[in-house]
Design a protein around this motif. Sequence first.
Motif, PDB file in Angstrom:
ATOM      1  N   VAL A  39      42.501   2.057  71.462  1.00 46.41           N
ATOM      2  CA  VAL A  39      42.408   0.638  71.821  1.00 46.41           C
ATOM      3  C   VAL A  39      41.304   0.405  72.851  1.00 46.41           C
ATOM      4  N   LEU A  40      41.252   1.255  73.860  1.00 49.28           N
ATOM      5  CA  LEU A  40      40.308   1.061  74.956  1.00 49.28           C
ATOM      6  C   LEU A  40      38.862   1.281  74.508  1.00 49.28           C
ATOM      7  N   ILE A  41      38.600   2.345  73.766  1.00 48.96           N
ATOM      8  CA  ILE A  41      37.225   2.641  73.344  1.00 48.96           C
ATOM      9  C   ILE A  41      36.729   1.604  72.350  1.00 48.96           C
ATOM     10  N   LEU A  42      37.573   1.171  71.419  1.00 51.80           N
ATOM     11  CA  LEU A  42      37.162   0.119  70.494  1.00 51.80           C
ATOM     12  C   LEU A  42      36.877  -1.187  71.237  1.00 51.80           C
ATOM     13  N   SER A  43      37.637  -1.462  72.293  1.00 56.62           N
ATOM     14  CA  SER A  43      37.411  -2.668  73.083  1.00 56.62           C
ATOM     15  C   SER A  43      36.088  -2.586  73.848  1.00 56.62           C
ATOM     16  N   ARG A 269      28.574  -2.099  62.247  1.00 52.80           N
ATOM     17  CA  ARG A 269      29.846  -1.911  61.532  1.00 52.80           C
ATOM     18  C   ARG A 269      30.101  -0.425  61.276  1.00 52.80           C
ATOM     19  N   TYR A 270      29.052   0.292  60.843  1.00 57.65           N
ATOM     20  CA  TYR A 270      29.207   1.714  60.551  1.00 57.65           C
ATOM     21  C   TYR A 270      29.521   2.503  61.824  1.00 57.65           C
ATOM     22  N   GLU A 271      28.891   2.141  62.935  1.00 52.50           N
ATOM     23  CA  GLU A 271      29.141   2.845  64.189  1.00 52.50           C
ATOM     24  C   GLU A 271      30.596   2.671  64.631  1.00 52.50           C
ATOM     25  N   LYS A 272      31.099   1.459  64.522  1.00 48.15           N
ATOM     26  CA  LYS A 272      32.488   1.224  64.917  1.00 48.15           C
ATOM     27  C   LYS A 272      33.448   1.974  64.007  1.00 48.15           C
ATOM     28  N   ALA A 273      33.140   1.991  62.702  1.00 51.35           N
ATOM     29  CA  ALA A 273      33.991   2.726  61.766  1.00 51.35           C
ATOM     30  C   ALA A 273      33.975   4.222  62.075  1.00 51.35           C
ATOM     31  N   ALA A 274      32.787   4.752  62.426  1.00 58.40           N
ATOM     32  CA  ALA A 274      32.685   6.176  62.754  1.00 58.40           C
ATOM     33  C   ALA A 274      33.479   6.505  64.011  1.00 58.40           C
ATOM     34  N   LEU A 279      38.365   9.032  66.471  1.00 64.36           N
ATOM     35  CA  LEU A 279      39.563   8.905  67.308  1.00 64.36           C
ATOM     36  C   LEU A 279      40.832   9.135  66.498  1.00 64.36           C
ATOM     37  N   PHE A 280      40.856   8.660  65.255  1.00 66.66           N
ATOM     38  CA  PHE A 280      42.024   8.912  64.403  1.00 66.66           C
ATOM     39  C   PHE A 280      42.172  10.410  64.116  1.00 66.66           C
ATOM     40  N   PHE A 281      41.042  11.099  63.978  1.00 68.98           N
ATOM     41  CA  PHE A 281      41.089  12.542  63.751  1.00 68.98           C
ATOM     42  C   PHE A 281      41.692  13.261  64.959  1.00 68.98           C
ATOM     43  N   LEU A 282      41.318  12.804  66.160  1.00 72.02           N
ATOM     44  CA  LEU A 282      41.898  13.385  67.370  1.00 72.02           C
ATOM     45  C   LEU A 282      43.407  13.120  67.442  1.00 72.02           C
ATOM     46  N   VAL A 283      43.806  11.907  67.034  1.00 77.55           N
ATOM     47  CA  VAL A 283      45.244  11.589  67.011  1.00 77.55           C
ATOM     48  C   VAL A 283      45.965  12.497  66.012  1.00 77.55           C
ATOM     49  N   LEU A 284      45.308  12.766  64.870  1.00 79.43           N
ATOM     50  CA  LEU A 284      45.908  13.651  63.863  1.00 79.43           C
ATOM     51  C   LEU A 284      46.132  15.052  64.427  1.00 79.43           C
ATOM     52  N   ILE A 285      45.144  15.564  65.194  1.00 80.62           N
ATOM     53  CA  ILE A 285      45.303  16.890  65.800  1.00 80.62           C
ATOM     54  C   ILE A 285      46.497  16.904  66.755  1.00 80.62           C
TER      55      ILE A 285
END
Length: 398
Positions: A39-43, A269-274, A279-285
């Motif tokens: 949430v914080l980094i996307l903001s 858009r691509y940068e935000k998606a990347a 971050l989702f990958f880190l959450v998965l770990i």
Amino acid sequence: MISPYIAFRYLFARKSHNVINLISATSAVGMALGTAALVLILSVYNGFDSIIKSNLSDISPDLMVVSAEGKHFIPDSATLDAISSNPSVGNFCRIIGENVFASCSGKEALVRAKGVEDAYLEQTPLSSHILKGDFSIHDGDAPGCVVGAILSHELGLSPNFVEPVSLWFPKRGEKISMADPMASLRTVYAFPTGTFSINAEIDADLMILPLETMRELLGYDDEITSIEIRLKAGEDEAKAAKTLSAALGKDLKVLTRAQQNPSLYRMMRYEKAAIALILFFLVLIVALNIYGSLSMLRIEKREDVGTLEAMGATRRIVRRIFILEGWMISLLGMAAGLVLGVVLALLQQHFGLVKMPGVFITEAYPVVLRYTDILLAAAGVASIGLLVSLASSRSATE
């Protein structure tokens, strides 16, 4: 309802092995920190994104009318009336833009020259970005030019220079003479009146001139390359573009700001998606800890599982218990992380607690909190938690 009840009891009940409690707590904390970071980094990214778009809006109009075919067109009275009578339009200006060759004091550069009407000076917010001199396209009775900071340095320009900038462009409809190439070029002169700074790309090549000077250089009569339109406050770009496009006909195109700068908007858009994917990958770990927690809990609860099966519980019910157990851990961490991330984002947004290093256009890290990012984080983390729980529970009944 028996599966959620038992899963809830397993989540909060004391285990006989404290290591299971520790792994579960670590998993929940990890999911909370990952969600908060998301949430914080996307903001923060939204904050930088808004700064870039704000600076871009100072040089790019809300809408731009261009020829559907060809480089230039002649705006007739019907076209101008259709634009001026549109209730969404605040003001508009005719523009001639072209890449031309410039030289001054022995220095040369290829510049993106933009010829504008006098009204442009009052309509654009570009005046707030002037570094030196004045935002004027006239030096007394002589034509003047406002130049990007990097281009100004490259040509060695400074406001109120006695020596003008020479602009060159091939004569319209003539072949370049190999014997005397200079005879095949038109030349005009403009005195530098000011320098501005928007961003590195614009500062490196943009020069703003009087419309009449560009017409003289290019050999145009009534032709223009575009009409820049600024909408009234609160008007929707896409809706206004659709209305104007219908009124102007198929010979002209109406471009929104995103369509005027497709590469930049696509890159953002691509940068935000990347960033979100990383971050989702880190959450998965982090969520893989839930797998270990469920595996150990399954070993500890073998007797309970046997008792449940003896009482008539199916393998599907038993599996659902462990799925819900793992998902509750992730949801608990997700909820705490959302609260933490939103609170930190709001604190930074309103108080600017974390300052930017060095010299930047803003003192603190910019933050723009959007509900879509909160929903994205919640959906993504919940999905990851569910997938890990499903994977771990596959062997629950084996």
